[in-house]
Scaffold this motif. Sequence first.
Motif, PDB file in Angstrom:
ATOM      1  N   ALA A  86      24.564  39.014  59.949  1.00  0.00           N
ATOM      2  CA  ALA A  86      25.273  37.791  59.557  1.00  0.00           C
ATOM      3  C   ALA A  86      26.219  37.332  60.666  1.00  0.00           C
ATOM      4  O   ALA A  86      26.322  36.132  60.957  1.00  0.00           O
ATOM      5  N   LEU A  97      23.313  30.201  59.568  1.00  0.00           N
ATOM      6  CA  LEU A  97      23.550  31.126  58.450  1.00  0.00           C
ATOM      7  C   LEU A  97      23.973  30.409  57.175  1.00  0.00           C
ATOM      8  O   LEU A  97      23.446  30.731  56.100  1.00  0.00           O
ATOM      9  N   PRO A  98      24.916  29.450  57.209  1.00  0.00           N
ATOM     10  CA  PRO A  98      25.289  28.794  55.940  1.00  0.00           C
ATOM     11  C   PRO A  98      24.093  28.123  55.256  1.00  0.00           C
ATOM     12  O   PRO A  98      23.940  28.217  54.037  1.00  0.00           O
ATOM     13  N   ALA A  99      23.230  27.478  56.039  1.00  0.00           N
ATOM     14  CA  ALA A  99      22.061  26.814  55.451  1.00  0.00           C
ATOM     15  C   ALA A  99      21.077  27.835  54.895  1.00  0.00           C
ATOM     16  O   ALA A  99      20.511  27.644  53.813  1.00  0.00           O
ATOM     17  N   SER A 101      21.775  30.852  53.811  1.00  0.00           N
ATOM     18  CA  SER A 101      22.390  31.459  52.633  1.00  0.00           C
ATOM     19  C   SER A 101      22.319  30.532  51.425  1.00  0.00           C
ATOM     20  O   SER A 101      21.952  30.944  50.318  1.00  0.00           O
ATOM     21  N   THR A 102      22.645  29.261  51.641  1.00  0.00           N
ATOM     22  CA  THR A 102      22.583  28.274  50.552  1.00  0.00           C
ATOM     23  C   THR A 102      21.146  28.123  50.061  1.00  0.00           C
ATOM     24  O   THR A 102      20.899  28.037  48.854  1.00  0.00           O
ATOM     25  N   ARG A 105      20.190  31.149  47.863  1.00  0.00           N
ATOM     26  CA  ARG A 105      20.766  31.058  46.517  1.00  0.00           C
ATOM     27  C   ARG A 105      20.072  29.972  45.700  1.00  0.00           C
ATOM     28  O   ARG A 105      19.851  30.141  44.489  1.00  0.00           O
ATOM     29  N   GLN A 127      26.269  33.697  44.241  1.00  0.00           N
ATOM     30  CA  GLN A 127      26.768  32.323  44.198  1.00  0.00           C
ATOM     31  C   GLN A 127      28.297  32.306  44.224  1.00  0.00           C
ATOM     32  O   GLN A 127      28.909  31.530  44.962  1.00  0.00           O
ATOM     33  N   ASP A 130      29.561  33.443  47.918  1.00  0.00           N
ATOM     34  CA  ASP A 130      28.970  32.849  49.119  1.00  0.00           C
ATOM     35  C   ASP A 130      28.131  33.857  49.897  1.00  0.00           C
ATOM     36  O   ASP A 130      28.167  33.900  51.122  1.00  0.00           O
ATOM     37  N   ALA A 133      25.870  34.901  53.309  1.00  0.00           N
ATOM     38  CA  ALA A 133      26.610  34.478  54.508  1.00  0.00           C
ATOM     39  C   ALA A 133      27.944  35.205  54.647  1.00  0.00           C
ATOM     40  O   ALA A 133      28.350  35.575  55.752  1.00  0.00           O
ATOM     41  N   ALA A 134      28.615  35.438  53.540  1.00  0.00           N
ATOM     42  CA  ALA A 134      29.953  36.044  53.591  1.00  0.00           C
ATOM     43  C   ALA A 134      29.926  37.500  54.037  1.00  0.00           C
ATOM     44  O   ALA A 134      30.982  38.070  54.324  1.00  0.00           O
ATOM     45  N   GLU A 137      31.999  38.611  56.972  1.00  0.00           N
ATOM     46  CA  GLU A 137      33.438  38.885  56.869  1.00  0.00           C
ATOM     47  C   GLU A 137      33.670  40.339  56.473  1.00  0.00           C
ATOM     48  O   GLU A 137      33.148  40.798  55.456  1.00  0.00           O
TER      49      GLU A 137
END
Length: 196
Positions: A86, A97-99, A101-102, A105, A127, A130, A133-134, A137
């Motif tokens: 990630a 990554l955000p796309a 991951s979205t 989901r 969901q 996040d 993608a998260a 962190e």
Amino acid sequence: MNHLAHALLAGADEGRILGGVLGDFVRGTPDPALPSGVREGIALHRAIDGFTDRHPEVVAARALFEPPYRRYAGIALDMWFDHLLARDFARWSTLPLPAFSTGLRGLLDRQDALLPSTARRFAHYMQANDLPAAYAEPEVLERALAGIGQRLRRDNPLGRMLPVLQDMEAPLQARFDAFFPDLQRFATHWDPTAPR
């Protein structure tokens, strides 16, 4: 490997991607009523897990852990490798990554009727947090490790493993960098018709 890697390694076929995620939630022979792509994705998930467990770089990475952490190194490495994936996703995928991951989901939401109850609960958790993608962190990874540790029956150090992983960041990154291209090649060339 964990959910992000399994989804990425499944390729572009939505059935395989869904099966890649469901591999952790389906035991035994998959229901024959599932679409063939989903069953293939579950089989690929299992093949990826087997390839990963036997790969020399992963074996060497597990050996870096001292007791009492070594017993849980497999779980911790699955999560840590998703964290590394990630964190540097642009290196491994053309999709941001955000796309990605979205989209994952969204796929789980659209295919809700095919999800076992445990996978449905996890999709809601994804969901709300996040994911995947998260996983980039560290604090999210730490919470995920602690959550897995709480679900295990025996006392375990998973909730305390983030500092251990961070202390080994350089050698684990080197092992991942050597291993993941091999895993990508394996997944790309995996044949669903080959005997298992």
